[in-house]
Design an enzyme around this catalytic site. Sequence first.
Site, PDB file in Angstrom:
ATOM      1  N   HIS A 211      24.098  39.076  30.146  1.00  0.00           N
ATOM      2  CA  HIS A 211      25.134  40.106  30.280  1.00  0.00           C
ATOM      3  C   HIS A 211      24.824  40.905  31.545  1.00  0.00           C
ATOM      4  CE1 HIS A 211      27.572  43.638  29.354  1.00  0.00           C
ATOM      5  NE2 HIS A 211      28.001  43.087  28.227  1.00  0.00           N
TER       6      HIS A 211
ATOM      7  N   LYS B  73      18.881  43.045  21.664  1.00  0.00           N
ATOM      8  CA  LYS B  73      20.077  43.893  21.612  1.00  0.00           C
ATOM      9  C   LYS B  73      20.663  43.942  20.208  1.00  0.00           C
ATOM     10  CE  LYS B  73      24.787  43.772  23.496  1.00  0.00           C
ATOM     11  NZ  LYS B  73      25.573  43.257  24.638  1.00  0.00           N
TER      12      LYS B  73
ATOM     13  N   ARG C  53      28.279  39.842  16.752  1.00  0.00           N
ATOM     14  CA  ARG C  53      26.973  40.091  16.131  1.00  0.00           C
ATOM     15  C   ARG C  53      27.107  40.438  14.650  1.00  0.00           C
ATOM     16  NH1 ARG C  53      23.281  40.781  20.718  1.00  0.00           N
ATOM     17  NH2 ARG C  53      24.652  39.964  22.327  1.00  0.00           N
TER      18      ARG C  53
ATOM     19  N   ASP D 270      26.377  34.954  22.110  1.00  0.00           N
ATOM     20  CA  ASP D 270      27.294  35.783  21.318  1.00  0.00           C
ATOM     21  C   ASP D 270      28.763  35.602  21.636  1.00  0.00           C
ATOM     22  OD1 ASP D 270      27.200  37.037  23.792  1.00  0.00           O
ATOM     23  OD2 ASP D 270      27.379  39.043  22.943  1.00  0.00           O
ATOM     24  N   ASN D 271      29.061  35.156  22.851  1.00  0.00           N
ATOM     25  CA  ASN D 271      30.459  34.885  23.230  1.00  0.00           C
ATOM     26  C   ASN D 271      30.453  34.181  24.575  1.00  0.00           C
ATOM     27  OD1 ASN D 271      30.437  38.379  23.518  1.00  0.00           O
ATOM     28  ND2 ASN D 271      30.464  37.096  25.334  1.00  0.00           N
TER      29      ASN D 271
ATOM     30  N   SER E 110      24.974  47.487  24.739  1.00  0.00           N
ATOM     31  CA  SER E 110      24.890  46.606  25.911  1.00  0.00           C
ATOM     32  C   SER E 110      24.102  47.244  27.044  1.00  0.00           C
ATOM     33  CB  SER E 110      26.290  46.254  26.410  1.00  0.00           C
ATOM     34  OG  SER E 110      26.930  45.444  25.470  1.00  0.00           O
TER      35      SER E 110
ATOM     36  N   ASP F 222      23.322  36.514  25.524  1.00  0.00           N
ATOM     37  CA  ASP F 222      24.441  37.462  25.616  1.00  0.00           C
ATOM     38  C   ASP F 222      25.356  37.078  26.786  1.00  0.00           C
ATOM     39  OD1 ASP F 222      26.058  39.637  25.422  1.00  0.00           O
ATOM     40  OD2 ASP F 222      24.460  41.133  25.532  1.00  0.00           O
ATOM     41  N   ASP F 223      26.586  36.723  26.479  1.00  0.00           N
ATOM     42  CA  ASP F 223      27.577  36.340  27.506  1.00  0.00           C
ATOM     43  C   ASP F 223      27.230  35.022  28.202  1.00  0.00           C
ATOM     44  OD1 ASP F 223      28.867  38.690  26.908  1.00  0.00           O
ATOM     45  OD2 ASP F 223      28.789  39.536  28.921  1.00  0.00           O
TER      46      ASP F 223
ATOM     47  N   HIS G 103      23.598  46.505  18.991  1.00  0.00           N
ATOM     48  CA  HIS G 103      25.044  46.716  19.220  1.00  0.00           C
ATOM     49  C   HIS G 103      25.883  46.752  17.943  1.00  0.00           C
ATOM     50  CE1 HIS G 103      28.288  46.301  22.582  1.00  0.00           C
ATOM     51  NE2 HIS G 103      28.214  47.486  22.023  1.00  0.00           N
TER      52      HIS G 103
ATOM     53  N   CYS H 107      30.968  41.206  22.039  1.00  0.00           N
ATOM     54  CA  CYS H 107      29.659  41.522  21.454  1.00  0.00           C
ATOM     55  C   CYS H 107      29.622  42.004  20.008  1.00  0.00           C
ATOM     56  CB  CYS H 107      29.010  42.626  22.282  1.00  0.00           C
ATOM     57  SG  CYS H 107      27.894  42.005  23.501  1.00  0.00           S
TER      58      CYS H 107
ATOM     59  N   LYS I 127      34.758  34.962  27.871  1.00  0.00           N
ATOM     60  CA  LYS I 127      34.583  36.175  27.052  1.00  0.00           C
ATOM     61  C   LYS I 127      35.874  36.967  26.902  1.00  0.00           C
ATOM     62  CE  LYS I 127      32.017  40.567  27.109  1.00  0.00           C
ATOM     63  NZ  LYS I 127      30.785  41.235  27.570  1.00  0.00           N
TER      64      LYS I 127
END
Lengths: 488, 488
Positions: free
Chosen positions: A252, A147, A94, A304-305, A172, A50-51, A149, A90, A325
Site C-alpha cells: 500500500h 495492519k 479484513r 486484501d484487495n 492504513s 496490502d493492495d 484497520h 481494506c 482496487k
Amino acid sequence: MKTQAFYLKIISTLLAVGSIVLWNACTPSHAAPASPGNAKPYNFIIIFADDMGYGDLGVYGHPTIRTPHLDQMAVEGQKWTNFYVGASVCTPSRAALLTGRLPVRNGMTSSVNRVLFPDSQRGLPESEVTIADQMKKAGYATACIGKWHLGHKQQYLPTSHGFDYYYGIPYSNDMDNIIPFRSPTGYFEFWKSEARKDINTFNVPLMRNTEIIERPAEQHTITRRYTEESINFIKNNKNKSFFLYLAYNLPHVPLFASQDFEGKSPRGLYGDVVEEIDDSVGKILASLKENGLDNNTVVVFTSDNGPWLVMNEEGGSAGLLRDGKGSTWEGGMREPCIFWSPKHIKPAVITDIGTTMDLFTTFSNLVGVPIPNDRVIDGLDLSSVLFEGKAGPRKDMFYYRGDKIYAVRVGDYKAHFITQDPYGPNIEEHDPPLLYNLNVDPSEKYDIAADHPDIIQQINEVVKAHNAKMVKGEDQLQYRDNNSNTNK
Amino acid sequence: MKTQAFYLKIISTLLAVGSIVLWNACTPSHAAPASPGNAKPYNFIIIFADDMGYGDLGVYGHPTIRTPHLDQMAVEGQKWTNFYVGASVCTPSRAALLTGRLPVRNGMTSSVNRVLFPDSQRGLPESEVTIADQMKKAGYATACIGKWHLGHKQQYLPTSHGFDYYYGIPYSNDMDNIIPFRSPTGYFEFWKSEARKDINTFNVPLMRNTEIIERPAEQHTITRRYTEESINFIKNNKNKSFFLYLAYNLPHVPLFASQDFEGKSPRGLYGDVVEEIDDSVGKILASLKENGLDNNTVVVFTSDNGPWLVMNEEGGSAGLLRDGKGSTWEGGMREPCIFWSPKHIKPAVITDIGTTMDLFTTFSNLVGVPIPNDRVIDGLDLSSVLFEGKAGPRKDMFYYRGDKIYAVRVGDYKAHFITQDPYGPNIEEHDPPLLYNLNVDPSEKYDIAADHPDIIQQINEVVKAHNAKMVKGEDQLQYRDNNSNTNK
C-alpha cells in the site's frame, strides 16, 4: 575374517548416511501427498499483503518482480487462481477474512465511507466472532502482527478481538495527517503534490497491544520488524498450538523498503517492497522448518484487495484481470492465494472458487470449534480441496460495493448488475446484467448476456434467495469526528 | 555368530535399496546446478507454438489454462520473462528464428504482405543459412516437424533448408481456401461467417518431405501426430546428435483438439488446445528421459508471436502486456520462453533480454560451427546466462513492422516511433517517441518521454548506428499469383 562389530558398524553407518543423503535429496523436492491417515495440521498462519494485485508475483505472471520464495511456496503447495476477498478495499476485506462474513452483515462496509479513518469513532463490533476468538476457544496462542484497520480505539483493537498479542499499525500507512482524506479528490490531489514526498507527512502510529510505541511508525524497517516479531512469536509458541495473522501494511502507498531491498528490483520501488515481503515469507517458512513446525502448520498467503491502479507505477498489477482496487471487476477482488503445508497439502493449481471468508470456517472445523449458529457465516470449509484433492464446495461469490450487490458469480459465470469507476461517480446499472464466462474470459472482455438468458435467470434466483435472508448490520463506518464523511 | 556372507548381503542390499530410494526421492526434485566441468549439451529441440500469448501458461499467470508440464519445465529450467520474437506475425518471426537475422535483411517481411500465402511465389531465399544448415555442418540429424510458413514450393521447403526430414503443413492452418485472404477485411468477415465452421473450409495440406500426404490435413489429431513424429525422431537418433524444430501449428485459429482434450479445459476450446500442447511437451521430455537423453539435450519452448486478440475467445492472452499479434506493443512480440536442460541449466527466472534470433548463434557456438561472416547475423550467444548464470549480452531489441522500425528497446527503455492498430490503417508517428520503462511498466501505460530526453537521445543513436549498416533484402513476400497483394 572381520568381526561382527565391524559389519554392524558399516551397516549402521550406511543407514545413517542413507538418512542424511535422503534428507538432503528430498529437501528441495515436492511435498509428499496428503493421505487420510495423516494427523491434521494444527498451527495456522495467514500472511496478508496490502493492495498487492493478482499479477504481482512471478508465479502469477509478473515479468520483473522477483519472488522466488512465494514461487517455491506455490510449487510446493496449492496455487489458487480463483480466490477472492470479501471487498475491494481494506476495512471490509479484513472484516470478511476475520469474521467469515460478508461485511454488509456486520456494518463494516458503508455507502458513505469505504473504510475506517483515523477520525472514525467505531470499529469491528464487539459482538463479532473472529478467527482468533475461535482459536482461543481451542486454547491457541494468537497474535496479530501488522495492519489492523478494524477500529483503532481500545475496544476494537486486536486485543479485544481474540488476539493475545498485537504489534502493528491500526489503520492504513497513508492515513494521518488526515486532512487530505476529507474527500477523495483532496486525497488524490495531495498524492500528486510534493508534500507527500516528506516522510513525516505520514503520521501513522505503531502500537504494541493497546499502546502507541512509535509515531510516526518508521516504515522503512516495518516489514522487517513485522517478520522478526512473527518469528519470535513462532519460536515462543513452538510447544503450543498457535494462530498468527501477519498483515503486512505494504505494498500500500506510501512505499518503503529497507536498505537491503531499496533500489534492487528491476520493477522499481514497488518491486523492492514486494521482493522484501517475498523474502520475509521465505524467512517465516524457514523459521517453521527450524522449529520443526513445517509439518504441522498451514500457511496461507494472499492480499486484501487488487492493485491501486490510480497510483501508476506505485500501484501494482492485476495481470490479465480487469481493473483493480475499489472495483467489482475481477482485478479488484481476485487475489493470488497460496496454501502451503508440505505434509498435508499436495502440490496443485486449484481453479475452484475460494474466498478469505472460507478460512474462518475451514480453520474452525480443523480445530473442532463449532461455527457460531446465532448468525450467518458466509465461509465454507475448503478442507476437501486442500487435503483430499476433491472439488471445492463454493459455487458462488458476491461482489458487494458498500451495502449493494454490484456483481454475482455463479459457477463459471459472473453477472454485473452495477458497474462503477473505482473512485469515480460514474455508476451504470445494467438490465439485463453484463455477463461473462470467467473461466473462458478472465479479462471480462466479451459480454455474452444476449446468448444466455437462462444463466442470467439462474443467477437472478441465487441473488433473490440471498437477498431474502439478508439482514444488514448497522453501518459502523459512518461515525466520524466532525461528521466528515468521504468515500475514499 | 553370523557369517561374513550374511553381513555382506545386508550391506549390498542396503546399498542397492539406497540407490533406488535416492533415485525415486530425487526424480521430481530440482536439477543439479550447471558447473563449468560439465560437458556441453549436444542435442537441441525448439518447440514453437503458434499465436500463443505471453499470458497463456499457468506459470506465466493464466488462471484456467492448466499447463502442469510446462510449469514444471519452467521450475526445473530457466523461465525467461523478456524474451522476444523477430516479428509480430508468422512468416517473418519464423525466418528470424531459423536464420538468426532480422527479417528485413532477407526479404521475409514486406510493406505489402505481412506473411506468405498459398499463392505466394517465393519463400526463404536459398542463400539464407538456417540453424539446421549449421547443425548439418556439425553432422547432426535434423528434422522440422509442424508448420513451416517460409515457402511451400520445393526449393523453399525445410528439406531445401538443412532439414533431413519434414512432416507438417507448409503455411498457416487457416489458409486455403485462399479467397478470403485477398484482403484483411475479407478475411475477418469470413471469420465471422458460418462458412468457417465447416471443417472442410480449411484445405491446408499435410506434407512429408516434399510430398502432400493428406489434404485437408486432419487437424483434430495434428498436435498428437506431430508429437509422435517427434518422439520417433528422438528414438531413431538417440545414438547421434540431433536438432529438432517442432513447430505446432496451434493455437492459431481454427482451433482443433483431439478427443482426449476437447471439452476438458475450463478455458474452453482455446484451453483444450494449449493443454494438449502442454501434454505433448510432457511426452517429449519423458521420451528424452526414457532414451537417456535428458542430460544432453537443451529444450526451448516459446511461441511465434502474441495472441490474436481479434479472435476473441478463440485468441489467447498477452497477460499484463499491451496488445497482441500484429502489434509492436509488447503483447505482440514478447513471449513465454523456457529453457530446459536439467544437467546444464540451473533453475532461475531470467529477466535479461533474449530473442529467438539468439538461438542460431547460441547453438552454433555450442556445436563449434562458425557463424557466417558474409552477412549480418543479429543473434547473440546466450550461453553465459544459460550455463553460467551471468548477465546476458543483449541490450537492445528492434521492433520492425514490415521493413520499418516502429519501436526500439535499449536496456530498460522502449521508444515507440510509430504505432499502429495491429490490423487497422491508423498509423501514428511520434516525435518525440513515446517512451516506457518496460521493467517498471511492462504494460506500457505511463509515457515518460517528457522526463527523459537523454534516454531518447541514446536510443536515437542506437537507431542511427543500426540504420547506417542496414542493407535490406529484396521483399520476397510481394510475389503472388494474380498480383493479389493484401496485408493480413
